[in-house]
Design an enzyme around this catalytic site. Structure first.
Site, PDB file in Angstrom:
ATOM      1  N   GLU A  30       0.877  -1.169   0.000  1.00  0.00           N
ATOM      2  CA  GLU A  30       0.000   0.000   0.000  1.00  0.00           C
ATOM      3  C   GLU A  30       0.915   1.220   0.000  1.00  0.00           C
ATOM      4  OE1 GLU A  30      -3.877   1.550   2.445  1.00  0.00           O
ATOM      5  OE2 GLU A  30      -2.075   1.033   3.560  1.00  0.00           O
TER       6      GLU A  30
ATOM      7  N   GLU B 162      -9.367   3.196   0.247  1.00  0.00           N
ATOM      8  CA  GLU B 162     -10.056   3.179   1.533  1.00  0.00           C
ATOM      9  C   GLU B 162     -10.357   4.603   1.996  1.00  0.00           C
ATOM     10  OE1 GLU B 162      -6.824   2.541   4.929  1.00  0.00           O
ATOM     11  OE2 GLU B 162      -6.570   1.162   3.262  1.00  0.00           O
TER      12      GLU B 162
END
Length: 703
Positions: free
Chosen positions: A505, A511
């Site tokens: 990530e 998100e």
């Protein structure tokens, strides 16, 4: 009246002073194979190592100092003599285990400058490619066996007040949206309201992180980064905005020192990528080439993976990672068999089977399940050393039965290890956790490091943590496990050496549900230059209140934009991140996600501008199919896509997934169209990318 010196004048004076000080017998040069880039190394009369770089005689890096400050010793910045220079040239081709291309040319000229000061030896190695250069410090074995670095003095003296796309220098997170400004304006943004994070420590009002993207006024694109970060803290850049000189800034350890190493030792590469077009930066393999070849004898078990996840419903708030909402929770004494379930726990047997059925029915490889293991009630914000054991499931997650159910359907479950940033605890449990994975047939783990690092005083990007992340990848390789690490240090090309590092990530991913559409048109120029990102594309319901009651956020993207991300955000590990229910309502668009490959024989970046748009075409590694995708930011644009990359002897059926006439990522996300037509290499396809929109095209040969 005090006379204020213009920053560029100060820079030019510095460059002139250093160049005058360097005589011919103290200067060495090395050029790129095509002769366009020239690196000049100079040892000043004071024995200070310096370097500079030009591209087609245009200054890229003005004379810049080099070296380190060492604890309890004279700095390694001066007093050196040059003992010799070794030059060589390499031209080879290597094949990545997975990637954007099935072969990569590694063509460079190398110059190694051997320096000494008494018994101390420090060599500086330069490698110059047609698309940029890198340099690193090498310390041969010598009487002083160990060095403690208190500062790195490496400079990057910029030759102008370039436009920059940057995120703040931070020891613990890269989860920021990018700011676009002149270098001289970075300080004026120091008090901007950047995205908050549960773990963050910024170090300077002019500090930025790499990879840093720059554009000169005469149109050159530059990227400053590092490669092969091993057993050393991550490098940031701190700008002296009076001179426009960046200095390396290393992430410190708890005692304030930066790094400790034993000789022999080699530092990571400090890198500069150079391109005349934005697409040159996207296509560059400089960072990968500066890493060591694959260290694994057997890579047959490493494979691209398309997956779904019991994940987005928790991210949006529709369900919970926790099994119970018990208050005053203490894992050491809590009895889950007597706990009252909260009714919102997503990783339950029935729900996981529902996801398995959908994923298997549509040809996915795996299903990630988060919140499967005990401890989630006891960790967030508590900074405890021991929360998770990574092997004990919740009462409503039958690990043996669910894995068998998945395997019987032809897919696997993907493991999730949230460490709660308690790194020593993860190290203590890692062997048993990986053994559990092998027992049940898991071969990919998504690890997470949310929160402040424990032991306290460490940072996510310090030397100790950098070593931890790589050790986890090495240990996983021993057990034939692939790793997708979240909140870890940003990648620096180590996926070439350890190709089981299939994702990270280490940036703001989806998100963060309401990010700007500009963000995903910048990440491929910055974060992705070090390795693939688990960006989690494929969100189909942008009104998040329809996924999670009470969520008032709106995702700023169109359906076609989310499809285009599978092309522009390369990764061998790609998620269809939305829920089965949201996909069921748009199965015609979902077909592209099912069809798009994850491994490519050839990639061509058609056109791009950071913060505006990206268009890329890729050829499937296992067929003659081509796929094209584009993503757009905040101004609608018309695209005429020439198909001259296709085989001229073949005809293709093009399936075009495009924004509808009224599409707008802010106000009308669901308007899309799907059309088909026969094409060949002399044709073009015209599409319109909406605001926050995009497109995706599959091109399959007509047999």
């Amino acid at each position: 009246m005090k006379k204020i010196q213009h920053p560029l004048m100060a820079l030019l004076l510095l460059a002139t002073a250093l160049s005058v000080a360097c005589s011919a017998d103290r200067t060495e040069t090395v050029s790129s194979p095509d002769g366009n880039i020239e690196i000049k190394f100079c040892l000043t009369p004071q024995g200070e190592p310096t370097y500079s770089a030009t591209y087609k005689d245009r200054p890229i890096v003005a004379n810049s100092l080099m070296g380190f400050e060492i604890k309890d010793a004279e700095p390694l910045t001066g007093g050196f003599r040059m003992d010799g220079v070794n030059s060589s040239e390499t031209h080879e081709t290597w094949a990545p285990v997975w990637g954007e291309n099935d072969s990569i040319v590694n063509n460079y000229r190398q110059m190694a400058v051997n320096l000494s000061r008494g018994d101390l030896k420090m060599n500086i190695e330069f490698r110059v490619y047609d698309d940029g250069f890198g340099f690193r410090y090498l310390f041969p074995e010598q009487p002083a066996k160990q060095y403690v670095v208190t500062d790195e003095m490496t400079q990057f003296a910029m030759a102008g007040d370039h436009t920059a796309w940057w995120i703040p220098g931070d020891y613990d997170t890269q989860e920021y949206e990018y700011t676009r400004s002149r270098l001289s304006e970075i300080r004026s943004h120091a008090d901007d309201e950047f995205m908050p994070n549960v773990s963050s420590q910024r170090f300077s009002p002019t500090g930025v992180q790499t990879a840093l993207l720059l554009k000169t006024d005469d149109g050159l694109y530059l990227s400053l980064h590092e490669a092969a970060l091993v057993d050393f803290p991550a490098m940031h850049l701190d700008l002296d905005d009076s001179t426009l000189v960046f200095k390396a800034h290393l992430t410190p350890g708890p005692d304030g020192t930066m790094a400790t190493f034993d000789t022999p030792f080699k530092t990571p590469w400090r890198t500069v990528t150079i391109g005349e077009k934005a697409t040159d930066i996207l296509a560059s393999n400089l960072i990968l080439n500066l890493n060591d070849p694959c260290a694994l004898d057997d890579v047959s078990w490493i494979h691209p993976t398309k997956y779904m996840g019991v994940w987005w419903e928790m991210i949006t708030g529709a369900s919970s990672w926790n099994y119970t909402d018990a208050e005053n929770f203490d894992l050491s004494t809590f009895d889950y068999s007597k706990a009252k379930p909260n009714g919102r726990h997503a990783a339950n047997n029935e729900n996981v089977r529902r996801y398995i059925d959908f994923a298997a029915r549509h040809g996915f490889d795996q299903l990630l399940v988060e919140g499967w293991n005990i401890g989630w009630e006891d960790w967030f914000g508590k900074e405890k050393d021991y929360v998770f054991d990574f092997v004990t499931p919740y009462p409503d997650f039958d690990i043996a039965a669910l894995n068998k159910y998945a395997h019987d359907k032809g897919i696997r479950l993907m493991m999730h290890h949230e460490t709660s940033a308690a790194v020593d605890n993860y190290d203590r449990h890692m062997d048993k956790a990986y053994d559990l994975m092998k027992k049940y047939g898991y071969d990919v783990v998504k690890s997470g490091y949310v929160g402040n690092i424990i032991p306290r005083g460490e940072h996510h990007y310090s030397q100790k943590q950098v070593s931890h992340y790589l050790n986890a990848v090495k240990k996983a390789a021993d057990k034939h496990i692939m790793v997708n690490a979240h909140e870890a240090v940003r990648p620096t090309g180590l996926c070439r050496t350890y190709p089981n590092l299939v994702g990270n990530e280490s940036a703001m991913g989806q998100e963060y549900q309401a990010m700007s559409p500009k963000h995903c048109t910048i990440l491929p120029f910055t974060r992705l230059k070090g390795g693939p990102m688990d960006f989690t594309p494929g969100i189909f319901e942008m009104d998040l209140s329809k996924t999670a009651l009470g969520n008032k956020l709106h995702k700023n993207a169109t359906i076609a934009n989310q499809l285009g991300l599978y092309m522009t955000m390369y990764s061998p590990l790609q998620m269809a991140a939305d829920t089965p229910d949201n996909y069921e309502r748009k199965m015609d668009a979902f077909q592209f996600i099912k069809d798009v490959p994850l491994d490519w024989s050839e990639s061509r970046y058609i056109d791009a501008e950071p913060g505006e748009f990206i268009i890329v075409a890729r050829k499937d590694k296992n067929s003659d199919d081509w796929f094209v995708g584009g993503v757009n930011a905040e101004e609608a644009r018309d695209v005429v896509l020439d198909l001259d990359f296709l085989d001229p002897d073949m005809k293709y059926m093009a399936t075009i997934y495009a924004d509808g006439k009224r599409a707008n990522g802010y106000t009308n996300s669901n308007d899309y169209s799907i059309s088909t037509r026969e094409v060949n290499s002399s044709d073009n396809i015209q599409v319109r990318m909406a605001v926050a929109g995009g497109f995706a095209i599959s091109l399959k040969p007509i047999i």
